[in-house]
Design an enzyme around this catalytic site. Structure first.
Site, short mmCIF file in Angstrom:
data_model
loop_
_atom_site.label_atom_id
_atom_site.label_comp_id
_atom_site.label_asym_id
_atom_site.label_seq_id
_atom_site.Cartn_x
_atom_site.Cartn_y
_atom_site.Cartn_z
N GLY A 46 0.83 -1.20 0.00
CA GLY A 46 0.00 0.00 0.00
C GLY A 46 0.86 1.25 0.00
O GLY A 46 2.05 1.20 0.33
N GLN A 51 3.03 10.00 1.27
CA GLN A 51 4.35 9.39 1.12
C GLN A 51 5.07 9.81 -0.15
O GLN A 51 6.27 9.62 -0.27
CB GLN A 51 4.23 7.85 1.16
CG GLN A 51 3.80 7.34 2.54
CD GLN A 51 3.65 5.83 2.53
OE1 GLN A 51 2.63 5.31 2.12
NE2 GLN A 51 4.70 5.12 2.94
N CYS A 90 6.74 -0.32 6.58
CA CYS A 90 6.25 0.86 5.86
C CYS A 90 7.30 1.27 4.83
O CYS A 90 8.50 1.25 5.13
CB CYS A 90 6.03 1.99 6.86
SG CYS A 90 5.42 3.51 6.11
N LEU A 91 6.87 1.63 3.62
CA LEU A 91 7.82 2.05 2.59
C LEU A 91 8.56 3.33 2.98
O LEU A 91 9.58 3.66 2.39
CB LEU A 91 7.11 2.25 1.25
CG LEU A 91 6.62 0.97 0.55
CD1 LEU A 91 5.93 1.32 -0.76
CD2 LEU A 91 7.77 0.00 0.29
N HIS A 132 -3.58 0.99 7.89
CA HIS A 132 -2.25 1.59 7.78
C HIS A 132 -2.28 2.84 6.89
O HIS A 132 -1.72 3.88 7.23
CB HIS A 132 -1.27 0.54 7.21
CG HIS A 132 0.14 1.00 7.06
ND1 HIS A 132 1.17 0.53 7.84
CD2 HIS A 132 0.71 1.89 6.20
CE1 HIS A 132 2.30 1.12 7.47
NE2 HIS A 132 2.05 1.94 6.47
N GLU A 133 -2.95 2.74 5.72
CA GLU A 133 -2.94 3.85 4.77
C GLU A 133 -3.81 5.02 5.23
O GLU A 133 -3.46 6.18 5.03
CB GLU A 133 -3.35 3.37 3.37
CG GLU A 133 -2.51 2.23 2.79
CD GLU A 133 -1.01 2.44 2.87
OE1 GLU A 133 -0.53 3.59 2.87
OE2 GLU A 133 -0.29 1.42 2.98
N HIS A 136 -1.85 7.00 7.57
CA HIS A 136 -0.93 7.91 6.87
C HIS A 136 -1.63 9.23 6.52
O HIS A 136 -1.07 10.30 6.68
CB HIS A 136 -0.43 7.29 5.56
CG HIS A 136 0.83 6.49 5.70
ND1 HIS A 136 2.01 6.99 6.21
CD2 HIS A 136 1.11 5.20 5.36
CE1 HIS A 136 2.94 6.05 6.18
NE2 HIS A 136 2.43 4.96 5.67
NI NI Z 1 3.34 3.13 5.29
#
Ligand code: NI
Length: 192
Positions: A46, A51, A90-91, A132-133, A136
């Site tokens: 995701g 981000q 997480c990216l 999670h998203e 963000h």
């Molecule tokens: Ni993340």
């Protein structure tokens, strides 16, 4: 389509609240498809618009067994049920994973890429990813859910857990991550 740079912790944009999308136009869809490419290139499940430096309420999710990536505009979690421990990354925080608690089940609403309003009941990886998203979009990071610092650990490129000296921890060692059943293993994979 283009691959965009992913902001990393502690970039301040990751701590800001994204703004509601008022119009789904070409520019927004271009951003969405760029985010899909960026997420896939990075091997994530995701990605939220924050981000890539865009404070819009837009997320993309790629469930491994699904062909098409999901695009959700103005996603909102309407209901959550239960609690379970999951492994998450997480990216924007490459090289780390953490054990945190997420809901067992969530209901969420959003617009899809055709601007159609959808309401979805999700469990497993999709429930974890949407929580999670949406976090963000509200400036919340997975690290904020850490109950204990010991639940955060380093991993190598293959996702193997590393000890404090950067050596791989073998699965049969007593201090390795607790074994999981086949059933709940997929949900613990790499959410980004
Ligand atoms: Ni993340």
């Amino acid at each position: 389509m283009a691959i965009r740079d992913i902001l990393e912790i502690p970039h301040p944009i990751l701590r800001q609240r994204a703004k509601r999308v008022r119009r789904v136009d070409k520019k927004l869809l271009r951003l969405a498809y760029d985010m899909v490419d960026t997420m896939r290139a990075a091997g994530g499940v995701g990605l939220a618009a924050n981000q890539v430096g865009e404070l819009r309420r837009l997320v993309v999710i790629d469930i491994p067994e699904e062909e098409e990536a999901r695009i959700y505009i103005n996603p909102e979690i309407l209901r959550r049920e239960g609690e379970r421990e999951v492994e998450e990354g997480c990216l924007s925080h490459v090289g780390y994973r953490a054990l945190i608690n997420r809901s067992v089940w969530v209901r969420f609403g959003a617009l899809d890429h055709t601007e159609k309003a959808v309401r979805i009941d999700a469990e497993d990886l999709l429930a974890q990813a949407i929580e999670h998203e949406v976090d963000h979009l509200n400036g919340i990071l997975y690290l904020d859910h850490l109950a204990d610092h010991a639940n955060l650990y380093r991993v190598d490129q293959d996702g193997h857990r590393l000890d404090a000296e950067g050596r791989r921890i073998e699965d049969d060692e007593p201090d390795a991550a607790p074994p999981r059943s086949e059933e709940d293993a997929p949900a613990s994979m790499k959410i980004r």
